[in-house]
Motif scaffolding. Sequence first.
Motif, mmCIF file in Angstrom:
data_model
loop_
_atom_site.group_PDB
_atom_site.id
_atom_site.type_symbol
_atom_site.label_atom_id
_atom_site.label_comp_id
_atom_site.label_asym_id
_atom_site.label_seq_id
_atom_site.Cartn_x
_atom_site.Cartn_y
_atom_site.Cartn_z
ATOM 1 N N LEU A 146 0.820 -1.211 0.000
ATOM 2 C CA LEU A 146 0.000 0.000 0.000
ATOM 3 C C LEU A 146 0.855 1.263 0.000
ATOM 4 O O LEU A 146 0.479 2.269 -0.620
ATOM 5 C CB LEU A 146 -0.941 -0.018 1.202
ATOM 6 N N ASP A 147 1.982 1.221 0.679
ATOM 7 C CA ASP A 147 2.891 2.375 0.666
ATOM 8 C C ASP A 147 3.374 2.666 -0.752
ATOM 9 O O ASP A 147 3.458 3.829 -1.170
ATOM 10 C CB ASP A 147 4.096 2.121 1.569
ATOM 11 N N ARG A 148 3.698 1.599 -1.476
ATOM 12 C CA ARG A 148 4.154 1.791 -2.857
ATOM 13 C C ARG A 148 3.038 2.356 -3.733
ATOM 14 O O ARG A 148 3.291 3.165 -4.636
ATOM 15 C CB ARG A 148 4.649 0.468 -3.440
ATOM 16 N N ARG A 183 0.930 5.094 12.011
ATOM 17 C CA ARG A 183 1.993 4.103 12.183
ATOM 18 C C ARG A 183 3.225 4.682 12.864
ATOM 19 O O ARG A 183 4.029 3.940 13.441
ATOM 20 C CB ARG A 183 2.344 3.492 10.832
ATOM 21 N N GLY A 184 3.384 5.988 12.822
ATOM 22 C CA GLY A 184 4.498 6.619 13.507
ATOM 23 C C GLY A 184 4.234 6.864 14.985
ATOM 24 O O GLY A 184 5.108 7.353 15.699
ATOM 25 N N GLY A 185 3.041 6.513 15.456
ATOM 26 C CA GLY A 185 2.681 6.711 16.859
ATOM 27 C C GLY A 185 1.975 8.033 17.087
ATOM 28 O O GLY A 185 1.899 8.890 16.201
ATOM 29 N N PRO A 190 3.385 6.303 1.949
ATOM 30 C CA PRO A 190 3.224 5.953 3.363
ATOM 31 C C PRO A 190 2.439 6.973 4.169
ATOM 32 O O PRO A 190 1.823 6.631 5.172
ATOM 33 C CB PRO A 190 4.669 5.825 3.869
ATOM 34 N N GLY A 191 2.434 8.235 3.744
ATOM 35 C CA GLY A 191 1.705 9.254 4.503
ATOM 36 C C GLY A 191 0.198 9.072 4.466
ATOM 37 O O GLY A 191 -0.506 9.581 5.347
#
Length: 271
Positions: A73-75, A113-115, A79-80
């Motif tokens: 999915l990031d690709r 995902r980065g918290g 990722p944002g």
Amino acid sequence: MADQGLAVESPLGDFRVPVKVTTADAIAGPYDLVLLTAKHYDIEAAIAAVRPAVGPETAVLPLLNGLVHLDTLDRAFGPGRVLGGVAYVGAVLLPDGHIRHINRLSGIAFGERGGGVSERAREIERLFAGTPVSAPVNDNILQEMWEKFVMISAMAGMNCLMRGTIGEITATEDGEALMRAALAECQAVAAAAGFAPRPQARDRVTAMLTERGSVNSASMRQDLEAGRRTEAAAILGDMRRRAETFGVETPLLRAAYCHLQVHENRLKAGR
């Protein structure tokens, strides 16, 4: 679904709702939020289907088991745009297209995902407020995803390897010990990755996977016994690959994945 709508049989109450079924070329996007709930082996088709709905400010919330889908999915979207998420629900698809909810769980865990907690996560939390679905924003979603990954890998692996429910496995002489050993293998992989299950999660999952008389069984076993494709590669295969990377020994996981690979190879060969 276009004709009959979405029909759900549930211990929490049955319901039927109309569903608007559309195709990728008819999506009038972009949307604020896209919930992605495909099987792993259909993820590329799902990405193509929802791509017109995804704009610069769209949040994509995948509710798949495991972790490997995040890279895909990031690709596709960056990722944002991609949140982390897991669903806690047991359900099966019936031959007539209806859904049977087989337990009383109806929760979602999701977050950045980065918290931490972002405003868009708060907005999603508000969307679920007042519904039967418990969906509070989670400030440590990768930890939550790893804990689910550990649980589903051990559960699905043993359900498929032994071709039985939790209760049927624990009713044998060695079943509970083998279940605990499979769970310990997956927990060791998570620990090596920096996501050792928290004590409360460890205790909860151990109790669930060793419960005498339990009818719980992973949907992967249902797919296996029905002769359908499974998500073995994306779940057991990915856990095994990570175990090799970290040098963690996983004999039961390897046996379970081998068992499922035999099944998948037969499907590919048309047998």
